[in-house]
Enzyme design. Structure first.
Site, short mmCIF file in Angstrom:
data_model
loop_
_atom_site.label_atom_id
_atom_site.label_comp_id
_atom_site.label_asym_id
_atom_site.label_seq_id
_atom_site.Cartn_x
_atom_site.Cartn_y
_atom_site.Cartn_z
N GLU A 14 3.90 -0.67 -38.96
CA GLU A 14 2.68 -1.42 -38.70
C GLU A 14 1.84 -1.51 -39.98
OE1 GLU A 14 -1.03 -2.63 -37.28
OE2 GLU A 14 -0.84 -0.53 -37.84
N CYS A 103 4.07 7.25 -32.54
CA CYS A 103 2.90 6.93 -33.38
C CYS A 103 1.93 8.12 -33.41
CB CYS A 103 2.19 5.69 -32.83
SG CYS A 103 0.75 5.28 -33.81
N ASN A 204 16.30 9.22 -38.34
CA ASN A 204 15.26 8.58 -39.15
C ASN A 204 14.36 9.63 -39.80
OD1 ASN A 204 12.06 7.41 -38.43
ND2 ASN A 204 13.29 6.40 -39.98
N GLU A 206 12.71 10.22 -44.15
CA GLU A 206 12.92 10.69 -45.53
C GLU A 206 14.25 10.27 -46.15
OE1 GLU A 206 10.63 12.25 -47.65
OE2 GLU A 206 9.33 11.82 -45.95
N GLY A 228 12.93 3.60 -43.29
CA GLY A 228 11.54 3.16 -43.26
C GLY A 228 11.02 2.91 -44.67
N ARG A 229 10.17 3.83 -45.14
CA ARG A 229 9.52 3.61 -46.45
C ARG A 229 10.53 3.45 -47.58
NH1 ARG A 229 6.50 8.91 -46.07
NH2 ARG A 229 8.49 9.26 -45.05
C1 LIG Z 1 2.92 2.26 -42.71
C2 LIG Z 1 3.76 2.76 -41.56
C3 LIG Z 1 3.65 2.16 -40.33
C4 LIG Z 1 4.45 2.60 -39.25
N1 LIG Z 1 4.37 1.93 -38.06
C5 LIG Z 1 5.23 2.26 -37.05
C6 LIG Z 1 5.28 1.51 -35.85
O1 LIG Z 1 4.57 0.50 -35.67
N2 LIG Z 1 6.14 1.93 -34.87
C7 LIG Z 1 6.95 3.02 -35.03
O2 LIG Z 1 7.71 3.36 -34.14
N3 LIG Z 1 6.94 3.73 -36.18
C8 LIG Z 1 6.12 3.38 -37.18
N4 LIG Z 1 6.15 4.06 -38.36
C9 LIG Z 1 7.12 5.16 -38.54
C10 LIG Z 1 8.40 4.63 -39.20
O3 LIG Z 1 9.06 3.70 -38.35
C11 LIG Z 1 9.37 5.79 -39.53
O4 LIG Z 1 9.69 6.45 -38.33
C12 LIG Z 1 8.76 6.79 -40.50
O5 LIG Z 1 8.17 6.13 -41.60
C13 LIG Z 1 9.82 7.77 -41.02
O6 LIG Z 1 10.84 7.10 -41.68
P1 LIG Z 1 10.89 7.03 -43.30
O7 LIG Z 1 10.72 8.43 -43.82
O8 LIG Z 1 12.22 6.41 -43.60
O9 LIG Z 1 9.73 6.19 -43.73
C14 LIG Z 1 5.35 3.67 -39.43
C15 LIG Z 1 5.44 4.29 -40.69
C16 LIG Z 1 4.66 3.84 -41.74
C17 LIG Z 1 4.81 4.52 -43.08
#
Ligand SMILES: Cc1cc2nc3c(=O)[nH]c(=O)nc-3n(C[C@H](O)[C@H](O)[C@H](O)COP(=O)(O)O)c2cc1C
Length: 320
Positions: A14, A103, A204, A206, A228-229
């Site tokens: 988001e 969330c 999911n 990191e 994700g990121r």
């Molecule tokens: C800016 C941001 C917004 C996110 N918005 C959502 C969202 O709308 N719905 C959701 O299920 N997870 C959301 N997440 C979580 C990510 O989908 C993911 O689970 C989390 O970043 C861990 O994965 P990563 O380490 O690969 O980033 C959000 C994460 C970030 C950083």
């Protein structure tokens, strides 16, 4: 029977991964599906315009320009209302409906949404079974959860409640709500969830590099991974995972430069001129970790507020 090939998904984010970034990232290739930002369901059945605003892809068979399916994510705590919204959005034939139980935002949690429900497996079960009951069988219903609120003691109960409720797949972000986004992610606990449920579990949290990808699969035992990121910081990460490693850094930056220009054009068409530079800086800010050139570009754009100035700076930097 042969094993299906490993799947890669682009995470819902988001305020970051909107339709424009989904379009640009999925065009680079490597993703099997992506998920919209969460759509909060609190008091009413939302109009179709709310769903198509968050996911304009609903107008193109719920696919990005590259043809990648886009699932719609709903967030809420009222089983009946979530089911009514899921039934309503189903008429637009989304590629899937995902339910958010991860969330960590305080405002959302105070209103009993997202990770706040992870102490209540019976409620999770009611939500997914009521949603599944009203969504046509051809549309997958999936869920995304964290490991708990402040501890992980109910993680397996929650995962089993979701699986028993009828979801097809479960994404597990390997952290509790209180962990926020602090590394490390607790990948080993995802392994226990995978063993406890019969549906596919998607790991999911990191994954920033190809070696993180290999490690999360080894430790969790999950075949499928959601990025994700890391996918935003390195827009070629999915492609790099698929191709198994390093390519020519100069050719890679040229590809990324093309993506930046595409993004900038689309963002200017979507948001107000005052907001567009911020969107580009947000992306470049995350990309600085992965590409020296993105760092230079970020520094050059940091003080610019006008779209014309940003366009001129992009021309100068990306033509070099
Ligand atoms: C800016 C941001 C917004 C996110 N918005 C959502 C969202 O709308 N719905 C959701 O299920 N997870 C959301 N997440 C979580 C990510 O989908 C993911 O689970 C989390 O970043 C861990 O994965 P990563 O380490 O690969 O980033 C959000 C994460 C970030 C950083």
């Amino acid at each position: 029977m042969t094993n299906p090939s490993p799947k890669l998904a682009l995470a819902p984010m988001e305020g970051l991964a909107d339709d424009v970034l989904r379009d640009v990232l999925t065009r680079a290739g490597g993703y099997d599906w992506c998920v919209t930002e969460f759509i909060r369901v609190s008091t009413t059945v939302l109009p179709h315009s709310t769903f198509t605003r968050v996911s304009p892809e609903l107008r193109t068979s719920s696919r990005t320009r590259a043809g990648t399916p886009v699932r719609i994510q709903l967030l809420g705590s009222d089983p009946g209302l979530l089911a009514a919204n899921a039934a309503h959005v189903s008429r637009l034939e989304p590629a899937g409906i995902d339910l958010n139980f991860g969330c960590p935002t305080p405002l959302i949690n105070r209103k009993r949404g997202g990770a706040a429900l992870l102490n209540e497996p019976e409620l999770l079960h009611r939500i997914v079974s009521q949603v599944r009951a009203v969504v046509p069988a051809g549309i997958p219903v999936t869920a995304k959860m964290r490991l708990g609120i402040s501890d992980t003691s109910k993680a397996i109960d929650c995962a089993c409640a979701l699986a028993d409720g009828g979801i097809q797949e479960l994404v597990v972000h390997a952290r509790t709500k209180e962990d926020g986004y602090r590394p490390p992610a607790r990948w080993h606990l995802v392994a226990a969830i995978r063993e406890a449920v019969a549906i596919p579990v998607i790991a999911n949290g990191e994954v920033w590099t190809v070696s993180d990808y290999q490690a999360i699969r080894d430790i969790t035992g999950c075949r499928d991974v959601m990025l994700g990121r890391g996918a935003v910081a390195d827009p070629l990460l999915a492609q790099r995972i698929r191709s198994g490693g390093g390519q020519d850094p100069i050719a890679e930056w040229q590809t990324v430069a093309g993506m930046i220009i595409d993004f900038w054009t689309q963002v200017q068409n979507k948001v107000l001129p005052a907001q567009a530079p911020g969107r580009l800086k947000q992306w470049l800010g995350l990309m600085r970790k992965s590409y020296r050139q993105a760092d230079d570009l970020y520094t050059a754009l940091r003080e610019l507020r006008m779209t014309n100035d940003v366009s001129a700076a992009l021309r100068r930097h990306l033509a070099e």
